[in-house]
Design a protein around this motif. Structure first.
Motif, PDB file in Angstrom:
ATOM      1  N   GLY A  85       0.809  -1.206   0.000  1.00  0.00           N
ATOM      2  CA  GLY A  85       0.000   0.000   0.000  1.00  0.00           C
ATOM      3  C   GLY A  85       0.840   1.251   0.000  1.00  0.00           C
ATOM      4  O   GLY A  85       2.059   1.224   0.204  1.00  0.00           O
ATOM      5  N   SER A  86       0.169   2.370  -0.251  1.00  0.00           N
ATOM      6  CA  SER A  86       0.780   3.695  -0.127  1.00  0.00           C
ATOM      7  C   SER A  86      -0.342   4.694   0.107  1.00  0.00           C
ATOM      8  O   SER A  86      -1.518   4.390  -0.111  1.00  0.00           O
ATOM      9  N   SER A  87       0.023   5.900   0.542  1.00  0.00           N
ATOM     10  CA  SER A  87      -0.976   6.949   0.711  1.00  0.00           C
ATOM     11  C   SER A  87      -1.241   7.613  -0.637  1.00  0.00           C
ATOM     12  O   SER A  87      -0.460   7.475  -1.579  1.00  0.00           O
ATOM     13  N   ILE A  88      -2.365   8.327  -0.716  1.00  0.00           N
ATOM     14  CA  ILE A  88      -2.714   9.075  -1.922  1.00  0.00           C
ATOM     15  C   ILE A  88      -3.124  10.482  -1.495  1.00  0.00           C
ATOM     16  O   ILE A  88      -3.988  10.648  -0.630  1.00  0.00           O
ATOM     17  N   ALA A  89      -2.492  11.483  -2.102  1.00  0.00           N
ATOM     18  CA  ALA A  89      -2.830  12.869  -1.770  1.00  0.00           C
ATOM     19  C   ALA A  89      -4.195  13.244  -2.342  1.00  0.00           C
ATOM     20  O   ALA A  89      -4.692  12.616  -3.289  1.00  0.00           O
ATOM     21  N   GLN A  90      -4.801  14.268  -1.766  1.00  0.00           N
ATOM     22  CA  GLN A  90      -6.131  14.716  -2.177  1.00  0.00           C
ATOM     23  C   GLN A  90      -6.191  15.076  -3.663  1.00  0.00           C
ATOM     24  O   GLN A  90      -7.217  14.909  -4.312  1.00  0.00           O
ATOM     25  N   GLY A  91      -5.079  15.538  -4.219  1.00  0.00           N
ATOM     26  CA  GLY A  91      -5.081  15.947  -5.616  1.00  0.00           C
ATOM     27  C   GLY A  91      -4.886  14.818  -6.606  1.00  0.00           C
ATOM     28  O   GLY A  91      -4.902  15.064  -7.818  1.00  0.00           O
ATOM     29  N   SER A  92      -4.697  13.584  -6.136  1.00  0.00           N
ATOM     30  CA  SER A  92      -4.527  12.436  -7.034  1.00  0.00           C
ATOM     31  C   SER A  92      -5.717  11.499  -6.895  1.00  0.00           C
ATOM     32  O   SER A  92      -6.209  11.262  -5.785  1.00  0.00           O
ATOM     33  N   LYS A  93      -6.159  10.940  -8.004  1.00  0.00           N
ATOM     34  CA  LYS A  93      -7.346  10.080  -7.974  1.00  0.00           C
ATOM     35  C   LYS A  93      -7.052   8.715  -7.360  1.00  0.00           C
ATOM     36  O   LYS A  93      -7.819   8.198  -6.573  1.00  0.00           O
ATOM     37  N   GLY A  94      -5.937   8.086  -7.756  1.00  0.00           N
ATOM     38  CA  GLY A  94      -5.710   6.734  -7.266  1.00  0.00           C
ATOM     39  C   GLY A  94      -4.301   6.254  -7.532  1.00  0.00           C
ATOM     40  O   GLY A  94      -3.399   7.027  -7.848  1.00  0.00           O
ATOM     41  N   THR A  95      -4.114   4.936  -7.390  1.00  0.00           N
ATOM     42  CA  THR A  95      -2.811   4.316  -7.583  1.00  0.00           C
ATOM     43  C   THR A  95      -2.888   3.307  -8.716  1.00  0.00           C
ATOM     44  O   THR A  95      -3.989   2.888  -9.113  1.00  0.00           O
ATOM     45  N   ASN A  96      -1.746   2.933  -9.234  1.00  0.00           N
ATOM     46  CA  ASN A  96      -1.686   1.908 -10.283  1.00  0.00           C
ATOM     47  C   ASN A  96      -1.423   0.558  -9.637  1.00  0.00           C
ATOM     48  O   ASN A  96      -0.279   0.230  -9.283  1.00  0.00           O
ATOM     49  N   MET A  97      -2.474  -0.230  -9.460  1.00  0.00           N
ATOM     50  CA  MET A  97      -2.386  -1.490  -8.722  1.00  0.00           C
ATOM     51  C   MET A  97      -1.374  -2.467  -9.323  1.00  0.00           C
ATOM     52  O   MET A  97      -0.737  -3.238  -8.608  1.00  0.00           O
ATOM     53  N   SER A  98      -1.225  -2.445 -10.640  1.00  0.00           N
ATOM     54  CA  SER A  98      -0.345  -3.431 -11.282  1.00  0.00           C
ATOM     55  C   SER A  98       1.109  -3.253 -10.878  1.00  0.00           C
ATOM     56  O   SER A  98       1.907  -4.195 -10.975  1.00  0.00           O
ATOM     57  N   ARG A  99       1.476  -2.043 -10.403  1.00  0.00           N
ATOM     58  CA  ARG A  99       2.867  -1.797 -10.058  1.00  0.00           C
ATOM     59  C   ARG A  99       3.306  -2.577  -8.822  1.00  0.00           C
ATOM     60  O   ARG A  99       4.490  -2.869  -8.659  1.00  0.00           O
ATOM     61  N   PHE A 100       2.355  -2.908  -7.940  1.00  0.00           N
ATOM     62  CA  PHE A 100       2.698  -3.709  -6.763  1.00  0.00           C
ATOM     63  C   PHE A 100       3.177  -5.103  -7.180  1.00  0.00           C
ATOM     64  O   PHE A 100       4.248  -5.558  -6.782  1.00  0.00           O
ATOM     65  N   THR A 101       2.346  -5.787  -7.973  1.00  0.00           N
ATOM     66  CA  THR A 101       2.704  -7.148  -8.373  1.00  0.00           C
ATOM     67  C   THR A 101       3.811  -7.156  -9.417  1.00  0.00           C
ATOM     68  O   THR A 101       4.566  -8.136  -9.519  1.00  0.00           O
ATOM     69  N   GLU A 102       3.927  -6.071 -10.176  1.00  0.00           N
ATOM     70  CA  GLU A 102       5.021  -5.967 -11.141  1.00  0.00           C
ATOM     71  C   GLU A 102       6.364  -5.982 -10.414  1.00  0.00           C
ATOM     72  O   GLU A 102       7.298  -6.697 -10.812  1.00  0.00           O
ATOM     73  N   GLN A 103       6.458  -5.229  -9.323  1.00  0.00           N
ATOM     74  CA  GLN A 103       7.707  -5.209  -8.575  1.00  0.00           C
ATOM     75  C   GLN A 103       7.943  -6.525  -7.841  1.00  0.00           C
ATOM     76  O   GLN A 103       9.078  -7.000  -7.749  1.00  0.00           O
ATOM     77  N   LEU A 104       6.882  -7.133  -7.322  1.00  0.00           N
ATOM     78  CA  LEU A 104       7.020  -8.432  -6.665  1.00  0.00           C
ATOM     79  C   LEU A 104       7.593  -9.463  -7.618  1.00  0.00           C
ATOM     80  O   LEU A 104       8.493 -10.241  -7.265  1.00  0.00           O
ATOM     81  N   ASP A 105       7.102  -9.477  -8.835  1.00  0.00           N
ATOM     82  CA  ASP A 105       7.601 -10.439  -9.815  1.00  0.00           C
ATOM     83  C   ASP A 105       9.058 -10.146 -10.177  1.00  0.00           C
ATOM     84  O   ASP A 105       9.859 -11.071 -10.365  1.00  0.00           O
ATOM     85  N   GLN A 106       9.409  -8.877 -10.261  1.00  0.00           N
ATOM     86  CA  GLN A 106      10.795  -8.495 -10.553  1.00  0.00           C
ATOM     87  C   GLN A 106      11.732  -9.027  -9.469  1.00  0.00           C
ATOM     88  O   GLN A 106      12.776  -9.622  -9.780  1.00  0.00           O
ATOM     89  N   TYR A 107      11.367  -8.834  -8.208  1.00  0.00           N
ATOM     90  CA  TYR A 107      12.201  -9.314  -7.106  1.00  0.00           C
ATOM     91  C   TYR A 107      12.258 -10.848  -7.097  1.00  0.00           C
ATOM     92  O   TYR A 107      13.296 -11.433  -6.790  1.00  0.00           O
ATOM     93  N   HIS A 108      11.134 -11.484  -7.417  1.00  0.00           N
ATOM     94  CA  HIS A 108      11.109 -12.947  -7.460  1.00  0.00           C
ATOM     95  C   HIS A 108      12.083 -13.475  -8.508  1.00  0.00           C
ATOM     96  O   HIS A 108      12.822 -14.441  -8.267  1.00  0.00           O
ATOM     97  N   ASN A 109      12.113 -12.850  -9.661  1.00  0.00           N
ATOM     98  CA  ASN A 109      13.004 -13.286 -10.731  1.00  0.00           C
ATOM     99  C   ASN A 109      14.473 -13.083 -10.366  1.00  0.00           C
ATOM    100  O   ASN A 109      15.354 -13.740 -10.935  1.00  0.00           O
ATOM    101  N   GLU A 110      14.724 -12.187  -9.424  1.00  0.00           N
ATOM    102  CA  GLU A 110      16.089 -11.951  -8.966  1.00  0.00           C
ATOM    103  C   GLU A 110      16.424 -12.772  -7.726  1.00  0.00           C
ATOM    104  O   GLU A 110      17.499 -12.600  -7.138  1.00  0.00           O
ATOM    105  N   GLY A 111      15.510 -13.686  -7.315  1.00  0.00           N
ATOM    106  CA  GLY A 111      15.739 -14.541  -6.151  1.00  0.00           C
ATOM    107  C   GLY A 111      15.357 -13.865  -4.857  1.00  0.00           C
ATOM    108  O   GLY A 111      16.196 -13.589  -4.004  1.00  0.00           O
TER     109      GLY A 111
END
Length: 310
Positions: A85-111
């Motif tokens: 998770g992360s916080s979202i400021a009042q001026g931003s609508k939302g977050t890009n959910m795919s970036r969480f699992t995208e980074q998880l997969d990147q770390y997994h591929n690196e062991g």
């Protein structure tokens, strides 16, 4: 025809007709862009969206991970359950959910080895990927360790449930909380005191949640092994996966010699955690699955060492 025989003479429509029968329709006209550059990005909209959001993200993400351990097995593969998770400021609508699992997969591929140093790196990088000032990651996993019978030395595998939670903020750095739930044997002091020749015992669940000091060095201390020892060394007896008769005799006699209420457990475990230099604050809870009641017995206490310095 015999009643047990199957009738294969039924005439079925084609698969396409069957799908149509159950509501499938042919694709309609396509008018919207199919490449990412041409697609609208609603989550990156900038307007006044009324409130800041404390945390937005995803949870219950199961993924294979590697766990380093100072107890055998020293390197093990297990399943981690993540939340991001992360916080979202009042001026931003939302977050890009795919970036969480995208980074998880990147770390997994690196062991992906789930330790404190890697999790600190993960949260800092995740905040940058999300274009936010903060991020948080929590992972829970079963941690396995070898246990020998006290007499036979026959080995088996036990486990405890461990959790690492790392919060990162660009201005204040990292806050790290870890938790371990280990299972123990407790023997009732009251039962031993009032009974002529017996005492009931039960399985206890000790959960320790601690905030690590800023200078914690995981190369020097395996926090998982330290918390496990705090729970087990203060119990009536330890849990064993393999017990021959001489082992069982030793374990049951040890339990009889060390009776413990849930209140005793949390105070004794707290004393050990208090003496650990890497612990800044802690909560200890013990829950006994009572053998002569339908209810559980519970006790908990919390302590913050920072109060002593104020």
């Amino acid at each position: 025809m015999n009643k047990t025989e199957l009738n294969h003479n039924k005439s079925l429509p084609s698969k396409e007709e069957r799908h149509k029968l159950f509501g499938s329709v042919k694709p309609g006209p396509r008018t919207k862009p199919i490449d990412k550059k041409g697609m609208a990005d609603l989550q990156n909209s900038k307007k006044d969206f009324l409130f800041d959001i404390d945390m937005v993200g995803i949870s219950n993400v199961k993924h294979p991970i590697r766990i380093p351990s100072q107890l055998t097995p020293e390197i093990q593969t297990t399943i981690g359950t993540f939340s991001f998770g992360s916080s979202i400021a009042q001026g931003s609508k939302g977050t890009n959910m795919s970036r969480f699992t995208e980074q998880l997969d990147q770390y997994h591929n690196e062991g992906f080895a789930v330790d404190i140093a890697t999790m600190k790196e993960f949260t800092k990088e995740l905040a940058g990927r999300l274009k936010q000032n903060d991020s948080e990651v929590e992972v829970t996993f079963p941690w396995f360790f070898e246990r020998k019978g006290p007499y036979s030395d026959l080995t088996g595998m036990n486990y405890a449930d461990a959790t690492i939670r790392v919060e990162y903020h660009k201005e204040t750095g990292h806050d790290i909380t870890v938790s371990l739930t280990g299972k123990i044997t407790t023997l009732c002091p009251c039962s031993k005191e009032i009974s002529e020749y017996s005492a009931h015992n039960q399985r206890g669940n000790v959960t320790m949640t601690i905030k690590l000091t800023d200078d914690f060095n995981e190369q020097e201390v395996d926090w998982k092994a330290a918390l496990l020892e705090a729970a087990e060394s203060n119990a009536s007896a330890r849990i064993h996966p393999v017990l021959k008769r001489p082992d069982e005799k030793m374990v049951t006699e040890q339990a009889y010699e060390n009776p413990r209420f849930v209140e005793d457990i949390v105070r004794l475990v707290a004393a050990d955690l208090y003496e650990y230099d890497f612990v800044e604050s802690f909560t200890v809870m013990c829950r006994n699955e009572e053998s002569i009641h339908l209810h559980d017995a519970v006790a908990s206490l919390s302590y913050d060492k920072k109060q002593e310095r104020e």
